[in-house]
Write a protein that holds these residues in place. Structure first.
Motif, PDB file in Angstrom:
ATOM      1  N   PHE A  33      44.708  39.413  33.952  1.00  0.00           N
ATOM      2  CA  PHE A  33      43.814  39.107  32.831  1.00  0.00           C
ATOM      3  C   PHE A  33      43.768  40.273  31.843  1.00  0.00           C
ATOM      4  N   SER A  94      43.739  39.481  40.275  1.00  0.00           N
ATOM      5  CA  SER A  94      43.117  38.889  41.465  1.00  0.00           C
ATOM      6  C   SER A  94      44.146  38.017  42.176  1.00  0.00           C
ATOM      7  N   GLN A 103      38.639  34.977  44.459  1.00  0.00           N
ATOM      8  CA  GLN A 103      38.456  36.350  44.910  1.00  0.00           C
ATOM      9  C   GLN A 103      38.054  37.219  43.721  1.00  0.00           C
ATOM     10  N   PRO A 104      37.335  38.320  43.965  1.00  0.00           N
ATOM     11  CA  PRO A 104      36.929  39.168  42.840  1.00  0.00           C
ATOM     12  C   PRO A 104      38.125  39.746  42.111  1.00  0.00           C
ATOM     13  N   GLN A 105      37.936  39.972  40.816  1.00  0.00           N
ATOM     14  CA  GLN A 105      38.958  40.625  40.028  1.00  0.00           C
ATOM     15  C   GLN A 105      38.833  42.138  40.214  1.00  0.00           C
ATOM     16  N   HIS A 106      39.984  42.809  40.171  1.00  0.00           N
ATOM     17  CA  HIS A 106      40.026  44.260  40.246  1.00  0.00           C
ATOM     18  C   HIS A 106      40.490  44.786  38.900  1.00  0.00           C
ATOM     19  N   PHE A 107      39.781  45.783  38.386  1.00  0.00           N
ATOM     20  CA  PHE A 107      40.005  46.238  37.022  1.00  0.00           C
ATOM     21  C   PHE A 107      40.698  47.589  36.948  1.00  0.00           C
ATOM     22  N   GLY A 108      41.457  47.781  35.859  1.00  0.00           N
ATOM     23  CA  GLY A 108      41.973  49.084  35.517  1.00  0.00           C
ATOM     24  C   GLY A 108      40.900  49.924  34.844  1.00  0.00           C
ATOM     25  N   ASP A 109      41.249  51.157  34.472  1.00  0.00           N
ATOM     26  CA  ASP A 109      40.279  52.073  33.869  1.00  0.00           C
ATOM     27  C   ASP A 109      40.029  51.804  32.391  1.00  0.00           C
TER      28      ASP A 109
ATOM     29  N   TYR B  33      29.497  37.282  40.895  1.00  0.00           N
ATOM     30  CA  TYR B  33      30.073  38.588  41.202  1.00  0.00           C
ATOM     31  C   TYR B  33      29.299  39.653  40.425  1.00  0.00           C
ATOM     32  N   TYR B  35      29.337  43.631  39.160  1.00  0.00           N
ATOM     33  CA  TYR B  35      30.190  44.786  38.919  1.00  0.00           C
ATOM     34  C   TYR B  35      29.354  45.908  38.314  1.00  0.00           C
ATOM     35  N   GLY B  42      36.641  51.515  33.828  1.00  0.00           N
ATOM     36  CA  GLY B  42      36.792  50.132  34.255  1.00  0.00           C
ATOM     37  C   GLY B  42      35.631  49.669  35.120  1.00  0.00           C
ATOM     38  N   LEU B  43      35.668  48.394  35.517  1.00  0.00           N
ATOM     39  CA  LEU B  43      34.608  47.811  36.325  1.00  0.00           C
ATOM     40  C   LEU B  43      34.907  47.999  37.805  1.00  0.00           C
TER      41      LEU B  43
END
Lengths: 116, 113
Positions: A33, A94, A103-109, B33, B35, B42-43
């Motif tokens: 995303f 995800s 499932q939860p999304q994992h984010f970049g910085d 969710y 965060y 980021g989150l």
């Protein structure tokens, strides 16, 4: 741990330039995303991809395009940068599990992009 | 489309105080969710809630989903400066959504030592 890496933390470009933002994830996730985040507007989805070479428009796709040639890499392209595209850009990934609940999304910085 | 409203938009508390952030949905939530985001970063995923009445805790943070699955709350007990940041709730629209989430606008938390 899932690692989502965005190529730049800060980027300054000029109006009219073609800008590439790169995102790589190392967990073999199917979904990726691109969001932009602006004060008072929260996170807005630009584009997403659920498989290699597949892409879907999000809520604000105008002025952007994306590319997903490999599963781990999702690129956001600003075709002709404009000042109103100055923003914080966040990439996320995800997995697809087949379950009803995602499932939860994992984010970049994030990449803070300034268009002058 | 699903909309999420967070309240308050910002919160300033003294260290040691308890606080609650709310997230209200315009539609039934299939999943919710939470965060946390530090400024300019980021989150970070905190917790995921699915079932009506569900409650989860991690350290001093507790999240709940109401029975009707249209509202969630995030409660921090004995806040610390490390809790400062932006808290965002995200909603799962259910079905074949390819992992898409809709996010609230965020709540900015400041904790004074």
């Amino acid at each position: 741990d899932v690692k989502v890496t965005q190529s730049s933390r800060y980027l300054v470009k000029r109006t009219g330039e073609k800008v590439f933002l790169e995102c790589v994830q190392d967990m073999d996730h199917e979904n990726m995303f691109w969001y932009r985040q602006d004060p008072g507007l929260g996170l807005r989805l630009i584009y997403f991809s659920y498989d290699v070479k597949m892409k879907e428009k999000g809520d604000i796709p105008e002025g952007y395009s994306v590319s997903r040639e490999k599963k781990e890499r999702f690129s956001l392209i600003l075709e002709s940068a404009s000042t109103n595209q100055t923003s914080m850009y966040l990439c996320a990934s995800s997995p697809t599990t087949g379950a009803i609940l995602n499932q939860p999304q994992h984010f970049g910085d994030g990449t803070r992009l300034s268009i002058l | 489309s699903q909309e999420l409203e967070q309240s308050p938009q910002s919160l300033i508390v003294q260290e040691g105080k308890n606080l609650t952030i709310n997230c209200t949905s315009s539609k039934t939530l299939y999943g919710l969710y939470w965060y946390k985001q530090k400024y300019g970063e980021g989150l970070i995923f905190l917790m995921m809630l699915q079932k009506g009445g569900e409650e989860k805790s991690h350290e001093k943070i507790t999240a709940k989903l109401d029975e009707k699955k249209q509202q969630s709350s995030l409660h921090i007990t004995a806040s610390q400066p490390s809790h400062a940041g932006i808290y965002l709730c995200g909603a799962d629209s259910g079905g074949t959504s390819y992992g898409k989430l809709t996010f609230g606008q965020g709540t900015i938390l400041t904790v004074h030592p």
